[in-house]
Each structure stands twice: as structure tokens, then as C-alpha cells.
Write a protein that holds these residues in place. Structure first.
Motif, PDB file in Angstrom:
ATOM      1  N   HIS A  32      45.482  51.630  54.684  1.00  0.00           N
ATOM      2  CA  HIS A  32      44.648  50.435  54.604  1.00  0.00           C
ATOM      3  C   HIS A  32      45.449  49.212  55.032  1.00  0.00           C
ATOM      4  O   HIS A  32      46.664  49.168  54.856  1.00  0.00           O
ATOM      5  N   SER A  33      44.755  48.241  55.557  1.00  0.00           N
ATOM      6  CA  SER A  33      45.328  46.915  55.780  1.00  0.00           C
ATOM      7  C   SER A  33      44.954  46.094  54.547  1.00  0.00           C
ATOM      8  O   SER A  33      43.875  45.517  54.482  1.00  0.00           O
ATOM      9  N   TYR A  34      45.823  46.138  53.551  1.00  0.00           N
ATOM     10  CA  TYR A  34      45.546  45.463  52.287  1.00  0.00           C
ATOM     11  C   TYR A  34      45.700  43.954  52.428  1.00  0.00           C
ATOM     12  O   TYR A  34      46.577  43.481  53.146  1.00  0.00           O
ATOM     13  N   LYS A  35      44.846  43.236  51.705  1.00  0.00           N
ATOM     14  CA  LYS A  35      44.983  41.792  51.568  1.00  0.00           C
ATOM     15  C   LYS A  35      45.106  41.508  50.074  1.00  0.00           C
ATOM     16  O   LYS A  35      44.268  41.952  49.292  1.00  0.00           O
ATOM     17  N   LEU A  36      46.141  40.791  49.698  1.00  0.00           N
ATOM     18  CA  LEU A  36      46.400  40.484  48.294  1.00  0.00           C
ATOM     19  C   LEU A  36      46.353  38.980  48.088  1.00  0.00           C
ATOM     20  O   LEU A  36      47.074  38.235  48.756  1.00  0.00           O
ATOM     21  N   SER A  37      45.483  38.533  47.185  1.00  0.00           N
ATOM     22  CA  SER A  37      45.423  37.118  46.798  1.00  0.00           C
ATOM     23  C   SER A  37      46.038  36.990  45.413  1.00  0.00           C
ATOM     24  O   SER A  37      45.614  37.679  44.474  1.00  0.00           O
ATOM     25  N   VAL A  38      47.038  36.134  45.293  1.00  0.00           N
ATOM     26  CA  VAL A  38      47.752  35.921  44.033  1.00  0.00           C
ATOM     27  C   VAL A  38      47.445  34.508  43.555  1.00  0.00           C
ATOM     28  O   VAL A  38      47.750  33.541  44.246  1.00  0.00           O
ATOM     29  N   THR A  39      46.835  34.400  42.385  1.00  0.00           N
ATOM     30  CA  THR A  39      46.489  33.094  41.824  1.00  0.00           C
ATOM     31  C   THR A  39      47.268  32.868  40.537  1.00  0.00           C
ATOM     32  O   THR A  39      47.208  33.683  39.610  1.00  0.00           O
ATOM     33  N   VAL A  40      47.999  31.757  40.514  1.00  0.00           N
ATOM     34  CA  VAL A  40      48.730  31.357  39.314  1.00  0.00           C
ATOM     35  C   VAL A  40      48.117  30.064  38.797  1.00  0.00           C
ATOM     36  O   VAL A  40      47.395  29.364  39.514  1.00  0.00           O
ATOM     37  N   ILE A  41      48.404  29.763  37.533  1.00  0.00           N
ATOM     38  CA  ILE A  41      47.847  28.551  36.927  1.00  0.00           C
ATOM     39  C   ILE A  41      48.949  27.806  36.173  1.00  0.00           C
ATOM     40  O   ILE A  41      49.833  28.428  35.577  1.00  0.00           O
TER      41      ILE A  41
END
Length: 151
Positions: A32-41
Motif C-alpha cells: 500500500h501507499s500509506y498516508k499517515l496524518s499525525v495530530t498533536v495538541i
């Protein structure tokens, strides 16, 4: 007024895997061509003498953490559950010079995102929290991890 802000950085990497014991096509080795979104707060730094003034976290710092923990490890690797007979296939690939990762879970998007959350959380500064992760496996399929679902 607390002014908590969410910051998101997106990453992409190519990874192969196979789901041992699965009853569909994904039992076969595929990628797979993975896409990872990382959200910090966190709160933007209010000290005007700090070089990171006004930032929750420098995008470059977040990038370094995620690259070291996830992208550089998983990119162009093939992931197998080490607790299955796939270890034989993994050994054969490794012997032929392939980049193989053996993990102690079934390498689905769901389980990968749990693993990623643990790894990223360990590296974040104390004043920053991991809010969520989104791991996109295909254009129309993704798994999400949210901190508030896991308290």
C-alpha cells in the motif's frame, strides 16, 4: 482561556504486508501507499524569547519523531506477524536481502495505528499530547486512533 491548538503533519510511505489466516485477497503479500496524518495538541509557546515562540511544536521536530519512529522503519519494508508461519517467508525474504519487519500483531491498519501511537507518544515533549492518528491504506479506506477513545 486555554487556547489548545491541534497541529497536523502528513507523511507517506510504501509498505508491503500479508494477513496470515485472512479469508480474502489480503492473505497474499501485497503493498500500500500509506498516508499517515499525525495530530498533536498543546498550547502555543507564549515566551517571546523562545525561538519557537507562537508554535505548539515545530513541524520539523514533529517530522523528526515520526520519520525516525515510523516512516524510516516501515517505508519499503514488508511487515509480517511474527507469531504465524509467515516467519518462514520472512526469513526467506531476509536471506535474499529484503527489508522485513516482524511485529507481534496482525499488520492491519488498525493494529499498525495502535503501534504507531505508542511509539510517537513516547517521543513527544511533556507539554504536547498525541491527539489522533489517521492511517490511510487506500483512497477510500483508513483507520483512526484518537487519544480520548483510549483514556
Amino acid at each position: 482561556m486555554s487556547n489548545h491548538i491541534r497541529i497536523t503533519k502528513q507523511f507517506s510511505f510504501e509498505t508491503g504486508h500479508a494477513l496470515y489466516g485472512y479469508d480474502g485477497k489480503c492473505k497474499n503479500v501485497h503493498g500500500h501507499s500509506y498516508k499517515l496524518s499525525v495530530t498533536v495538541i498543546g498550547k502555543p509557546i507564549s515566551d517571546s524569547t523562545n525561538v519557537k515562540f507562537g508554535m505548539v511544536i515545530d513541524f520539523a521536530d514533529l517530522k523528526k519523531i515520526v520519520k525516525e519512529e515510523i516512516v524510516n522503519v516501515f517505508d519499503h519494508a514488508t511487515v509480517f506477524n511474527k507469531n504465524t508461519p509467515h516467519v518462514e517467508l520472512a526469513k526467506e525474504l531476509q536471506d535474499r536481502g529484503h527489508n522485513v519487519l516482524l511485529v507481534d500483531y496482525q499488520p492491519t491498519s488498525e493494529m499498525m495505528v495502535i503501534d504507531f501511537a505508542k511509539k510517537i507518544k513516547k517521543r513527544l515533549p511533556s507539554h504536547i499530547s498525541l491527539h489522533s492518528l489517521k492511517l490511510q491504506e487506500t483512497e477510500s479506506s483508513f483507520a483512526e486512533w484518537f487519544d480520548y477513545d483510549n483514556i
